[in-house]
Scaffold this motif. Structure first.
Motif, PDB file in Angstrom:
ATOM      1  N   ALA A   9     -31.802   4.769   5.197  1.00 42.96           N
ATOM      2  CA  ALA A   9     -32.728   5.906   5.186  1.00 42.96           C
ATOM      3  C   ALA A   9     -33.518   5.957   3.878  1.00 42.96           C
ATOM      4  N   LEU A  10     -32.848   5.700   2.767  1.00 41.00           N
ATOM      5  CA  LEU A  10     -33.521   5.713   1.467  1.00 41.00           C
ATOM      6  C   LEU A  10     -34.619   4.658   1.416  1.00 41.00           C
TER       7      LEU A  10
ATOM      8  N   GLN B  46     -24.590  12.047  -4.430  1.00 38.50           N
ATOM      9  CA  GLN B  46     -25.255  11.685  -3.188  1.00 38.50           C
ATOM     10  C   GLN B  46     -25.806  12.911  -2.471  1.00 38.50           C
ATOM     11  N   GLY B  47     -26.879  12.677  -1.724  1.00 41.38           N
ATOM     12  CA  GLY B  47     -27.459  13.736  -0.900  1.00 41.38           C
ATOM     13  C   GLY B  47     -28.332  14.715  -1.656  1.00 41.38           C
TER      14      GLY B  47
ATOM     15  N   TRP C 152     -19.202  -1.335  -0.356  1.00 46.33           N
ATOM     16  CA  TRP C 152     -20.551  -1.889  -0.449  1.00 46.33           C
ATOM     17  C   TRP C 152     -20.675  -2.985  -1.507  1.00 46.33           C
TER      18      TRP C 152
ATOM     19  N   ASN D 118     -24.517   1.031   6.459  1.00 47.70           N
ATOM     20  CA  ASN D 118     -24.874   1.854   5.304  1.00 47.70           C
ATOM     21  C   ASN D 118     -26.134   2.670   5.631  1.00 47.70           C
ATOM     22  N   VAL D 119     -25.927   3.749   6.357  1.00 51.78           N
ATOM     23  CA  VAL D 119     -27.047   4.558   6.844  1.00 51.78           C
ATOM     24  C   VAL D 119     -27.799   5.254   5.705  1.00 51.78           C
ATOM     25  N   ARG D 120     -27.096   5.592   4.632  1.00 52.68           N
ATOM     26  CA  ARG D 120     -27.768   6.231   3.497  1.00 52.68           C
ATOM     27  C   ARG D 120     -28.773   5.289   2.854  1.00 52.68           C
ATOM     28  N   SER D 121     -28.354   4.043   2.619  1.00 50.75           N
ATOM     29  CA  SER D 121     -29.278   3.067   2.031  1.00 50.75           C
ATOM     30  C   SER D 121     -30.433   2.776   2.975  1.00 50.75           C
TER      31      SER D 121
ATOM     32  N   GLU E 291     -20.539   9.145  -6.170  1.00 51.29           N
ATOM     33  CA  GLU E 291     -20.229   9.875  -4.942  1.00 51.29           C
ATOM     34  C   GLU E 291     -20.682  11.326  -5.023  1.00 51.29           C
TER      35      GLU E 291
ATOM     36  N   TYR F   5     -29.259  -4.330   2.907  1.00 45.93           N
ATOM     37  CA  TYR F   5     -28.160  -3.381   3.068  1.00 45.93           C
ATOM     38  C   TYR F   5     -27.356  -3.734   4.314  1.00 45.93           C
TER      39      TYR F   5
ATOM     40  N   ARG G   3     -37.538   5.594   3.553  1.00 47.82           N
ATOM     41  CA  ARG G   3     -38.298   6.679   2.922  1.00 47.82           C
ATOM     42  C   ARG G   3     -39.182   6.157   1.795  1.00 47.82           C
TER      43      ARG G   3
END
Length: 183
Positions: free
Chosen positions: A146-147, A108-109, A37, A141-144, A105, A137, A150
């Motif tokens: 979603a964040l 995360q989550g 990233w 980068n699915v985490r970014s 790392e 993003y 949200r």
């Protein structure tokens, strides 16, 4: 200027010279995790000398009003678990900045970055008085993604070959969040 923000589980601190060793440990322990990233990093990026230079630059940017940087740690700990930065602050009719962030790392989550960014964004809107925060993003980068969703960021488009990440030009989804207190 606010130097620290406490949340339920975290302490966000503006960087000081003494943070060098902790920031270097963060960089070294998350080197592989963040490489997909971030831009390619020279070997010197992972030295205390480079970290100390970057910390000086962060403080200069803060003093000059062009950026706000936060180092993230769990309450009661000195170990850094993440960073968030509001850079390229533009005044005049734009009143905007870019948001960047990273999280270790192992952290995360757990909702840490959402918690940190909620507090940091409130500070940027209420204390700094900006109107718009932009965050971009990579589509993978699915985490970014979603964040940011949200947190209320809205998708504005796709920039093709936007940034050189890990040695390759990468597309980025462009998003923004507007200060809800501005009319």
């Amino acid at each position: 200027m606010t130097e620290r923000i406490a949340t339920r589980r975290l302490l966000l601190s503006q960087p000081i010279a003494a943070d060098g060793p902790a920031l270097l440990r963060y960089r070294l322990s998350n080197r592989m995790h963040l490489s997909a990233w971030e831009p390619l990093r020279a070997a010197s990026f992972y030295t205390l000398e480079d970290v100390e230079l970057q910390l000086r630059q962060m403080r200069e940017h803060l003093a000059g009003g062009s950026a706000v940087h936060w180092l993230l740690a769990r309450q009661g700990s000195t170990e850094l678990i993440g960073l968030c930065s509001f850079t390229n602050i533009a005044r005049g009719p734009f009143q905007a900045c870019h948001l960047g962030f990273s999280l270790s790392e192992e952290s995360q989550g757990k909702g840490y970055m959402a918690e940190a960014l909620q507090a940091a964004i409130a500070h940027i809107f209420q204390s700094i008085g900006l109107h718009r925060i932009m965050a971009n993003y990579q589509p993978a980068n699915v985490r970014s993604a979603a964040l940011l969703q949200r947190l209320g960021f809205e998708r504005e488009g796709l920039a093709r070959r936007y940034l050189k990440i890990n040695g390759h030009w990468a597309d980025h989804v462009l998003t923004s969040l507007i200060n809800p207190h501005d009319d």
